[in-house]
Write a protein that holds these residues in place. Sequence first.
Motif, mmCIF file in Angstrom:
data_model
loop_
_atom_site.group_PDB
_atom_site.id
_atom_site.type_symbol
_atom_site.label_atom_id
_atom_site.label_comp_id
_atom_site.label_asym_id
_atom_site.label_seq_id
_atom_site.Cartn_x
_atom_site.Cartn_y
_atom_site.Cartn_z
ATOM 1 N N THR A 7 50.029 43.830 111.428
ATOM 2 C CA THR A 7 50.990 44.702 112.120
ATOM 3 C C THR A 7 51.794 43.891 113.131
ATOM 4 O O THR A 7 51.471 42.730 113.406
ATOM 5 C CB THR A 7 50.273 45.839 112.878
ATOM 6 O OG1 THR A 7 49.437 45.243 113.867
ATOM 7 C CG2 THR A 7 49.438 46.702 111.929
ATOM 8 N N ARG A 9 54.721 44.430 116.732
ATOM 9 C CA ARG A 9 55.368 45.341 117.665
ATOM 10 C C ARG A 9 56.879 45.331 117.397
ATOM 11 O O ARG A 9 57.461 44.272 117.111
ATOM 12 C CB ARG A 9 55.084 44.918 119.100
ATOM 13 C CG ARG A 9 53.598 45.078 119.489
ATOM 14 C CD ARG A 9 53.352 44.601 120.911
ATOM 15 N NE ARG A 9 53.929 43.284 121.109
ATOM 16 C CZ ARG A 9 54.428 42.838 122.261
ATOM 17 N NH1 ARG A 9 54.417 43.614 123.335
ATOM 18 N NH2 ARG A 9 54.940 41.628 122.349
ATOM 19 N N VAL A 14 63.088 56.562 119.466
ATOM 20 C CA VAL A 14 62.217 57.660 119.029
ATOM 21 C C VAL A 14 63.009 58.945 118.810
ATOM 22 O O VAL A 14 62.577 59.844 118.099
ATOM 23 C CB VAL A 14 61.054 57.898 120.024
ATOM 24 C CG1 VAL A 14 60.114 56.701 119.999
ATOM 25 C CG2 VAL A 14 61.576 58.148 121.436
ATOM 26 N N GLU A 23 61.509 52.616 122.406
ATOM 27 C CA GLU A 23 60.080 52.434 122.693
ATOM 28 C C GLU A 23 59.475 51.391 121.768
ATOM 29 O O GLU A 23 59.898 51.218 120.635
ATOM 30 C CB GLU A 23 59.335 53.762 122.525
ATOM 31 C CG GLU A 23 59.684 54.758 123.607
ATOM 32 C CD GLU A 23 58.818 56.007 123.542
ATOM 33 O OE1 GLU A 23 57.806 56.015 122.801
ATOM 34 O OE2 GLU A 23 59.168 56.985 124.241
ATOM 35 N N ARG A 25 56.731 50.187 119.406
ATOM 36 C CA ARG A 25 55.778 50.826 118.502
ATOM 37 C C ARG A 25 55.101 49.768 117.622
ATOM 38 O O ARG A 25 55.631 48.666 117.470
ATOM 39 C CB ARG A 25 56.512 51.829 117.591
ATOM 40 C CG ARG A 25 57.054 53.038 118.326
ATOM 41 C CD ARG A 25 55.894 53.944 118.743
ATOM 42 N NE ARG A 25 56.299 54.921 119.748
ATOM 43 C CZ ARG A 25 56.631 56.182 119.463
ATOM 44 N NH1 ARG A 25 56.635 56.611 118.214
ATOM 45 N NH2 ARG A 25 56.962 57.032 120.434
ATOM 46 N N THR A 26 54.012 50.128 117.048
ATOM 47 C CA THR A 26 53.337 49.222 116.114
ATOM 48 C C THR A 26 53.775 49.567 114.695
ATOM 49 O O THR A 26 53.803 50.736 114.316
ATOM 50 C CB THR A 26 51.808 49.350 116.250
ATOM 51 O OG1 THR A 26 51.456 48.948 117.573
ATOM 52 C CG2 THR A 26 51.097 48.449 115.237
ATOM 53 N N ARG A 27 54.139 48.532 113.948
ATOM 54 C CA ARG A 27 54.609 48.732 112.586
ATOM 55 C C ARG A 27 53.887 47.776 111.641
ATOM 56 O O ARG A 27 53.492 46.685 112.072
ATOM 57 C CB ARG A 27 56.121 48.434 112.500
ATOM 58 C CG ARG A 27 57.004 49.504 113.098
ATOM 59 C CD ARG A 27 56.850 50.784 112.302
ATOM 60 N NE ARG A 27 57.537 51.891 112.928
ATOM 61 C CZ ARG A 27 58.775 52.267 112.599
ATOM 62 N NH1 ARG A 27 59.459 51.623 111.693
ATOM 63 N NH2 ARG A 27 59.319 53.310 113.197
#
Lengths: 332, 332
Positions: A7, A9, A14, A23, A25-27
């Motif tokens: 994963t 960041r 959003v 923001e 987020r983790t992807r």
Amino acid sequence: MPQLPETMRAIVAVKPGAPEVLELRTRPLPVPGPGEILVKVEAAGVNRPDVLQRLGRYQPPPGASDVIGLEIAGEVVALGPNAARHALGARVAALVPGGGYAEYCLAHESNALPIPAGLSAVEAAAIPETYFTVWTNVFERGALKAGETLLVHGGGSGIGTTAIQLAKAFGAHVVTTVGSDEKAKECVRLGADLAINYRTEDFVTATLAATGGRGADVILDMVGGDYVARNHAAAALDARIVQIAFLRGQKVEIDLHVVMAKRLWQTGSTLRPRTVAEKASIAEALRAKVWPLLAEGRCKPIVDSRFPLAEAAEAHRRMENSAHVGKIVLTI
Amino acid sequence: MPQLPETMRAIVAVKPGAPEVLELRTRPLPVPGPGEILVKVEAAGVNRPDVLQRLGRYQPPPGASDVIGLEIAGEVVALGPNAARHALGARVAALVPGGGYAEYCLAHESNALPIPAGLSAVEAAAIPETYFTVWTNVFERGALKAGETLLVHGGGSGIGTTAIQLAKAFGAHVVTTVGSDEKAKECVRLGADLAINYRTEDFVTATLAATGGRGADVILDMVGGDYVARNHAAAALDARIVQIAFLRGQKVEIDLHVVMAKRLWQTGSTLRPRTVAEKASIAEALRAKVWPLLAEGRCKPIVDSRFPLAEAAEAHRRMENSAHVGKIVLTI
């Protein structure tokens, strides 16, 4: 090559709105497809379309990541099938259709070029979007020639600082408009022959005066609105007026008599929706004509400021305040 | 060569107004200057700018005759200093900056071409204005290529009938708009692939349908007004929209988003104010590329009607009624 994580960041909006909708987020880590490379991002450029996308006014093209960001610099850490142009470990600057504000980002190998000798990753990340845009609009579409005059609006922007330097490097005269006397000084330092503070001076009158009444041969405009008719007034016979955005209005009035009498060419283009092959063709021209200038220091990306990835909202605020000269860059 | 008279009859607008302000007057015979020829006029074409000039809305360029008329055919009866291109007695068709509605008219030798083999003086007088206009706007400025689609408005006009034939002769597809089903038939007979009656059908929808949704690559427009935005809607990616008049409005609204997304080129030009040298360059291209087609009968000037010089007012009435297909010609 270290093991790649699963994963990463990344910055997403959003919901449509003010900078604070950005923001971290983790992807999942993206997987390179045919001809693609995965780049471990060291720096990512911030561009005006990123702001429009955040506001919900510029949808990513079909298939593009919803992660914001159109340009990156970093290290090649994985190759998709048939990707052979850049070695693992090579450091590249790339134009990407999205996904730039992230720890890892996909690029098509043909839309990536080696980081020019002597430039940092931050400087390299400030190159693709403005250099691809200026090259294709001023030199290809606008066909600016040595001895001609370029009028570029927004001289302090990433596009402006790039257009000033490249036009001068190729032997053109440059007139530019800016919003403050400080920016005017900076543009003249970068090579502009004349920098007009549009808050205190009419650019039509000033451009005509600077060209002995002839007007500008190529005009690069991102303002739109009433600027379009004023561009036509400031244009020379057979001038090419190239629209790349319309910050002050999309529907504009033009006078066909002026277009005909001056034989103007009102045109424009967008970069992001073009095919990979079209972008590759621009990349090839840049590699041949502009990369040597960057390596020799005859032009260089102007970096206004840098922000950590997590502070992307702050970077957007700076862009929206229009206080910057040159590019705003995120560092990862 | 017979002795030349000292005076001639010519048509002038005695004041701005309706067709009846056109009156036959006696004028001194013009004297050819350097590079000029004097032509004994056998026929003179009638053009839309002649009507505007009669109405007082189109001033002749500085130095041009106030006698109306932009194109002639006839016999060379006197040569100015250094005029060596056409022999005395040669029969020529010429583009002139004014003075055409007269028994004698000056032309620059470089703006005159031999009457193509097999054509009458009336047919030859119907050539210069429309062929110079179509060549420079559709083929030079618009860069129409074989396989591309031309959309030309006013298909029944002199410009329209010429554009249809030349575009077809050079391998393009042709879509045209007309104001009646009779004119539509005539345009198809001349080679148009599709003739749209704009009174009963939307040309944007019809053009897109005829091109599989792609749109027209070159658009030749003399209508202006709301047609400009509609032209953009009917245009293909990278299309060239060339304005040569604006019968329905000079100040028009365009959508910069459309211009940029389709990378359009909105341009235009006027013929009359160009220099003799610029017109000579168009004449040379016509001689090389189009005169052979005229001699072979692969295109020909379409003559709608002819009127004696003294009935110029009647000729103007016919043009203003827009009932004509092809050119209206005065005979002397």
